[in-house]
Write a protein that holds these residues in place. Structure first.
Motif, mmCIF file in Angstrom:
data_model
loop_
_atom_site.group_PDB
_atom_site.id
_atom_site.type_symbol
_atom_site.label_atom_id
_atom_site.label_comp_id
_atom_site.label_asym_id
_atom_site.label_seq_id
_atom_site.Cartn_x
_atom_site.Cartn_y
_atom_site.Cartn_z
ATOM 1 N N ARG A 101 0.833 -1.199 0.000
ATOM 2 C CA ARG A 101 0.000 0.000 0.000
ATOM 3 C C ARG A 101 0.869 1.251 0.000
ATOM 4 O O ARG A 101 1.692 1.433 -0.886
ATOM 5 C CB ARG A 101 -0.988 -0.026 1.169
ATOM 6 C CG ARG A 101 -2.189 -0.939 0.947
ATOM 7 C CD ARG A 101 -3.261 -0.731 2.006
ATOM 8 N NE ARG A 101 -4.524 -1.369 1.616
ATOM 9 C CZ ARG A 101 -5.611 -1.363 2.350
ATOM 10 N NH1 ARG A 101 -5.615 -0.760 3.523
ATOM 11 N NH2 ARG A 101 -6.712 -1.961 1.921
ATOM 12 N N HIS A 553 -5.163 5.306 10.154
ATOM 13 C CA HIS A 553 -5.522 4.481 9.003
ATOM 14 C C HIS A 553 -7.023 4.210 9.002
ATOM 15 O O HIS A 553 -7.610 3.930 10.054
ATOM 16 C CB HIS A 553 -4.769 3.147 9.050
ATOM 17 C CG HIS A 553 -3.279 3.293 9.102
ATOM 18 N ND1 HIS A 553 -2.471 2.995 8.034
ATOM 19 C CD2 HIS A 553 -2.453 3.710 10.084
ATOM 20 C CE1 HIS A 553 -1.208 3.220 8.354
ATOM 21 N NE2 HIS A 553 -1.177 3.655 9.607
ATOM 22 N N GLN A 554 -7.630 4.265 7.816
ATOM 23 C CA GLN A 554 -9.050 3.968 7.652
ATOM 24 C C GLN A 554 -9.237 3.081 6.418
ATOM 25 O O GLN A 554 -8.508 3.232 5.425
ATOM 26 C CB GLN A 554 -9.866 5.243 7.469
ATOM 27 C CG GLN A 554 -9.769 6.230 8.617
ATOM 28 C CD GLN A 554 -10.546 7.489 8.335
ATOM 29 O OE1 GLN A 554 -11.765 7.538 8.474
ATOM 30 N NE2 GLN A 554 -9.839 8.536 7.901
ATOM 31 N N ASN A 555 -10.210 2.192 6.509
ATOM 32 C CA ASN A 555 -10.480 1.287 5.389
ATOM 33 C C ASN A 555 -11.963 0.940 5.357
ATOM 34 O O ASN A 555 -12.585 0.689 6.390
ATOM 35 C CB ASN A 555 -9.665 0.003 5.541
ATOM 36 C CG ASN A 555 -9.776 -0.902 4.326
ATOM 37 O OD1 ASN A 555 -8.946 -0.826 3.434
ATOM 38 N ND2 ASN A 555 -10.788 -1.758 4.278
ATOM 39 N N TRP A 573 -7.568 5.139 3.407
ATOM 40 C CA TRP A 573 -6.909 6.433 3.614
ATOM 41 C C TRP A 573 -5.889 6.268 4.739
ATOM 42 O O TRP A 573 -6.173 5.609 5.748
ATOM 43 C CB TRP A 573 -7.904 7.510 4.033
ATOM 44 C CG TRP A 573 -9.060 7.725 3.125
ATOM 45 C CD1 TRP A 573 -9.166 8.654 2.133
ATOM 46 C CD2 TRP A 573 -10.311 7.022 3.142
ATOM 47 N NE1 TRP A 573 -10.388 8.563 1.525
ATOM 48 C CE2 TRP A 573 -11.119 7.573 2.127
ATOM 49 C CE3 TRP A 573 -10.822 5.984 3.918
ATOM 50 C CZ2 TRP A 573 -12.403 7.119 1.864
ATOM 51 C CZ3 TRP A 573 -12.095 5.519 3.666
ATOM 52 C CH2 TRP A 573 -12.872 6.087 2.648
ATOM 53 N N GLU A 574 -4.741 6.874 4.580
ATOM 54 C CA GLU A 574 -3.704 6.805 5.604
ATOM 55 C C GLU A 574 -3.042 8.173 5.741
ATOM 56 O O GLU A 574 -2.735 8.818 4.725
ATOM 57 C CB GLU A 574 -2.628 5.774 5.243
ATOM 58 C CG GLU A 574 -3.144 4.372 5.012
ATOM 59 C CD GLU A 574 -2.092 3.434 4.460
ATOM 60 O OE1 GLU A 574 -2.404 2.238 4.318
ATOM 61 O OE2 GLU A 574 -0.972 3.898 4.151
ATOM 62 N N THR A 575 -2.810 8.602 6.962
ATOM 63 C CA THR A 575 -2.034 9.808 7.235
ATOM 64 C C THR A 575 -0.907 9.430 8.190
ATOM 65 O O THR A 575 -1.162 8.946 9.297
ATOM 66 C CB THR A 575 -2.898 10.911 7.866
ATOM 67 O OG1 THR A 575 -3.925 11.291 6.948
ATOM 68 C CG2 THR A 575 -2.054 12.139 8.185
ATOM 69 N N ASN A 606 0.171 11.756 3.110
ATOM 70 C CA ASN A 606 -1.207 11.297 2.979
ATOM 71 C C ASN A 606 -1.311 10.305 1.822
ATOM 72 O O ASN A 606 -0.825 10.584 0.719
ATOM 73 C CB ASN A 606 -2.150 12.473 2.730
ATOM 74 C CG ASN A 606 -2.465 13.227 4.009
ATOM 75 O OD1 ASN A 606 -3.108 12.707 4.915
ATOM 76 N ND2 ASN A 606 -1.981 14.452 4.098
ATOM 77 N N THR A 607 -1.936 9.197 2.081
ATOM 78 C CA THR A 607 -2.096 8.150 1.071
ATOM 79 C C THR A 607 -3.553 7.732 1.004
ATOM 80 O O THR A 607 -4.213 7.567 2.032
ATOM 81 C CB THR A 607 -1.232 6.924 1.410
ATOM 82 O OG1 THR A 607 0.124 7.316 1.556
ATOM 83 C CG2 THR A 607 -1.336 5.871 0.323
ATOM 84 N N SER A 608 -4.044 7.558 -0.191
ATOM 85 C CA SER A 608 -5.390 7.032 -0.404
ATOM 86 C C SER A 608 -5.349 6.074 -1.584
ATOM 87 O O SER A 608 -4.444 6.135 -2.420
ATOM 88 C CB SER A 608 -6.395 8.161 -0.662
ATOM 89 O OG SER A 608 -6.024 8.914 -1.798
ATOM 90 N N THR A 633 -3.127 3.753 -6.041
ATOM 91 C CA THR A 633 -2.609 4.347 -4.812
ATOM 92 C C THR A 633 -2.055 5.728 -5.109
ATOM 93 O O THR A 633 -1.297 5.913 -6.069
ATOM 94 C CB THR A 633 -1.491 3.482 -4.193
ATOM 95 O OG1 THR A 633 -1.986 2.158 -3.971
ATOM 96 C CG2 THR A 633 -1.013 4.065 -2.879
#
Length: 751
Positions: A101, A553-555, A573-575, A606-608, A633
């Motif tokens: 990811r 982290h959210q999923n 989403w990740e920060t 920030n990653t989504s 990604t």
């Protein structure tokens, strides 16, 4: 101080030598990748933390699925799983780093790898040196592998920011002897040099089941030569000087920034030999499950065939440019991994699992010659020896849980305790290149980190549709004995709380929806804190004040499970704050490429992304099996006060698009055809994203690899298969060149 404490190691080793340990309470039948019956073991530890795959997006590959690929090393087992990459540059590469990811392939401390509970991740070093110890697992042992994405379970530390790879090996159900061999060959054509490099692999195993004891003793040997890993170049204006001297042989080209350069040589074939000796024993003692493993690895790597392209006017090799690049290099590494576990039902519906491991580097030394022995100046520059001292880790993992808390079938609880210690010591020496004697010492790097953690995971199935889970993890992290540049670093003592939350809703018999959120802290590892080293061709700078990475982290997962397969869509989403990143640049000094590496903390990344996963047996055609995933990604540097110019840039080594496809079709009961496809878009290697070159050394290219394999089971005892990877010979670099077209031939006999 040796890591193997004799007070507890001797009885432990004696107990393990009597037997490995785990005849398990829950089992189901499956087929291994050679159509032999496998008992897939579900140990109590898996039951305790079933929430790890329930609350987290995950992907599982079975032994049947693994038939579609040429399984030559353990990391091959996950090469086609969604949204990840294993940068294995050649078969036998010890630097097979893992990226999942929004965690790039050089952020190795953000992924965990286990084999039957044994940690294969290497949380002592990072970048290529921090790759999991895949070679401590024979690929022929693997029954299945599960990839768990993100730190959504309290079972795992913040090192699961990327994800967790959980590999299970088969447990013998009957007596048999196995002999398996591979022949490998790869064509290589670059910079006007045509080569063919070859290798071989042999696997031998004795497996048996005697009453309550099952055992497996195996030997795995891989010997292979790589394509040249590095290409040496210098500024294009050096060509004028060479022309005036009558020197020829250089190749004009470009570097990864698009600058004109001349290539003057390459590293030649890297020769690698790895031998793995392994014993696994499982034992059922009443209602108690015992399991243990001993794995010993002996690895040798050599770069003795570096090629200088430059030829002077007399027809001899010209050594006057970039001669430090052509030094010879060799490495010898021996390591030992021990694991012991015990599980049981203690009262009612409560279970416990205790597992302890010990890993020790017995010997790891790398020697460099300073200059090439064929160079007339050989001996004028010192060689180098880098040697590991007391290096390794100990872990103790205790878990307790029930799936009927307070006698309620709708509630579950798992709690646990973890204690680990990671120790690294690296000593450097300057050698007389002529006789190998020590001339002087270099500054040592050493240090130790330890973690004490407690965690709990509670779940409530409130009705047939709604499931809620809460988790909490507390970690106490300490450092000591840190030393860099002969300076004693102060001790550190820090702690963190990491909450977890998940809610799932079952829409109907097939469709389900789940949202998961988690906070996680990833503490720095020893190399990031303490390793400082200056060499002729490399400089490494650590930072003892690095703060832990903090991730949120959210999923959201939408899953459709049907009789013959599964469809899954993940949105995440990740920060990450204080993201630790190792930036590596190259400085050219008189034709010599000098690598400079430093550990930086990026304020925020920030990653989504989105992952589409589809798996189905009997797809379209009656016997066709399909596994497909497509992933997008976007990893962006959103804040960086130290250098605001890189804000808005892509995080290096994370492609926007990845996709994999595996197809299997049995023509009859004996003959089957398999095809597989791997795609990734290009990405950057530098934080400033200035490296826009392609198909050159140093670039991070897009690739599309097409592979095929045919398998023939001649009878119950004998089978053969043949495969070709990268059929269309796609040229691509991941800084180093990916393998070009490669051929494999496998034969297996069991009785």
């Amino acid at each position: 101080m040796r890591l193997l404490n004799p007070l507890w190691c001797k009885p432990l080793c004696l107990f393990i030598s009597i037997g490995q340990l785990s005849a398990n309470l829950y089992a189901e039948s499956a087929s291994d990748h050679n159509e032999n019956d496998i008992e897939e073991i579900h140990v109590i530890a898996d039951r305790l933390f079933a929430d790890s795959t329930r609350l987290s997006p995950s992907s599982r590959i079975t032994a049947d699925d693994l038939k579609a690929i040429s399984l030559l090393t353990a990391e091959d087992s996950i090469a086609y799983e969604p949204n990840l990459v294993v940068r294995r540059r050649y078969v036998g590469d010890p630097n097979g780093v893992l990226g999942i990811r929004g965690s790039g392939m050089f952020q190795t401390a953000r992924s965990l790898v286990f084999a039957d509970g044994l940690p294969l991740h290497y949380l002592l070093q990072t970048r290529w040196s921090g790759s999991p110890r895949w070679s401590l697992l024979g690929p022929d042992e693997i029954a299945n592998a599960t990839v768990i994405y993100g730190p959504y379970s309290a079972e795992y530390s913040g090192n699961a920011m990327g994800g967790v790879v959980d590999i299970k090996t088969r447990t013998p159900q009957e007596r048999r002897f196995i002999v398996q061999g591979h022949l490998l060959s790869q064509d290589y054509d670059a910079l006007g040099k045509n080569d063919s490099v070859n290798g071989n692999k042999i696997y031998m195993a004795y497996e048996d089941n005697i009453g309550d004891l099952s055992l497996s003793a195996s030997y795995n040997r891989l010997r292979n030569d790589s394509q040249p890993m590095s290409q040496y170049f210098t500024e294009a204006n050096e060509a004028e000087t060479l022309d005036e001297l009558g020197v020829t042989g250089y190749v004009r080209g470009q570097d990864k920034y698009g600058n004109d350069v001349i290539y003057i040589g390459d590293s030649g074939a890297e020769e690698s030999t790895t031998e793995l000796y392994k014993l696994k024993l499982n034992y059922q003692l009443g209602n108690m499950q015992l399991r243990g493993t001993i794995a010993y690895e002996d690895r040798i790597r050599e770069e003795h065939n570096k090629r200088n392209y430059l030829i002077d006017a007399t027809g001899n090799t010209y050594w006057g440019l970039g001669n430090r690049n052509f030094e010879q290099r060799s490495q010898e590494r021996n390591s030992l991994l021990l694991g012991f576990g015990v599980s049981a039902e203690i009262w009612g519906n409560w279970f416990y699992d205790i597992y302890t491991t010990n890993f020790e580097i017995i010997k790891d030394k790398e020697q460099r010659s300073g200059l090439n022995p064929n160079d007339p100046s050989f001996g004028s520059r010192n060689g180098r020896l880098t040697q590991f001292g007391d290096t390794g880790w100990n872990t103790l993992d205790i878990k307790l849980g029930t799936d009927t808390w307070f006698d309620r079938d709708d509630m579950r609880l798992s709690i646990g305790f973890l204690k680990d210690r990671y120790q690294l010591a690296i000593n450097g020496f300057n050698l007389n290149a002529s006789d190998g004697s020590v001339v002087s010492t270099r500054s040592p790097s050493q240090g130790e980190t330890s973690t004490t953690a407690v965690f709990a995971q509670w779940g409530w199935q409130s009705n047939e549709h709604l499931d809620i889970a809460l988790g909490l993890r507390y970690e106490q992290w300490r450092t000591q004995d840190g030393l860099y540049n002969n300076i004693q670093a102060p001790k550190r003592d820090e702690s963190s709380w990491s909450p977890k939350f998940s809610i799932g809703y079952t829409l109907n018999e097939q469709w389900s929806l789940r949202y998961s959120a988690a906070e996680a802290y990833r503490f720095p590892i020893v190399e990031e804190l303490y390793r400082n080293e200056a060499a002729a061709t490399a400089v490494l700078i650590a930072d003892a004040s690095l703060e832990p990475e903090q991730g949120f982290h959210q999923n959201i997962s939408l899953i459709n499970e049907f009789d013959s397969g599964k469809l899954q869509i993940n949105v995440f989403w990740e920060t990450i704050k204080d993201s630790i990143y190792n930036q590596r640049g190259t400085i050219n000094d008189g034709g010599n490429n000098i690598s400079v590496s430093t550990f930086l903390a990026i304020d925020e990344v920030n990653t989504s992304g989105v992952e589409f996963i589809y798996e189905q047996r009997d797809f379209l055609l009656s016997k066709l099996s399909l596994r497909f995933n497509l992933n997008y990604t976007d990893a962006e540097i959103s804040e960086n006060s130290a250098n605001t110019r890189i804000e808005g840039n892509d995080l290096p080594r994370i492609p926007s698009w990845r996709s994999n496809l595996m197809l299997s079709y049995p023509l009859n009961d004996q003959l089957s055809l398999h095809s597989s496809f791997r795609y990734a878009s290009n990405s950057h290697g530098d934080l400033d994203n200035s490296d826009g070159g392609s198909e050159v050394f140093g670039a991070i290219d897009d690739y599309f690899f097409v592979n095929s394999k045919v398998s023939w089971r001649m009878n119950d005892a004998l089978s053969i298969s043949a495969g070709v990877d990268n059929i269309f010979n796609d040229t691509a670099y991941v800084a180093h060149p990916w393998p070009s077209r490669s051929y494999y031939l496998e034969g297996r006999y069991q009785f």
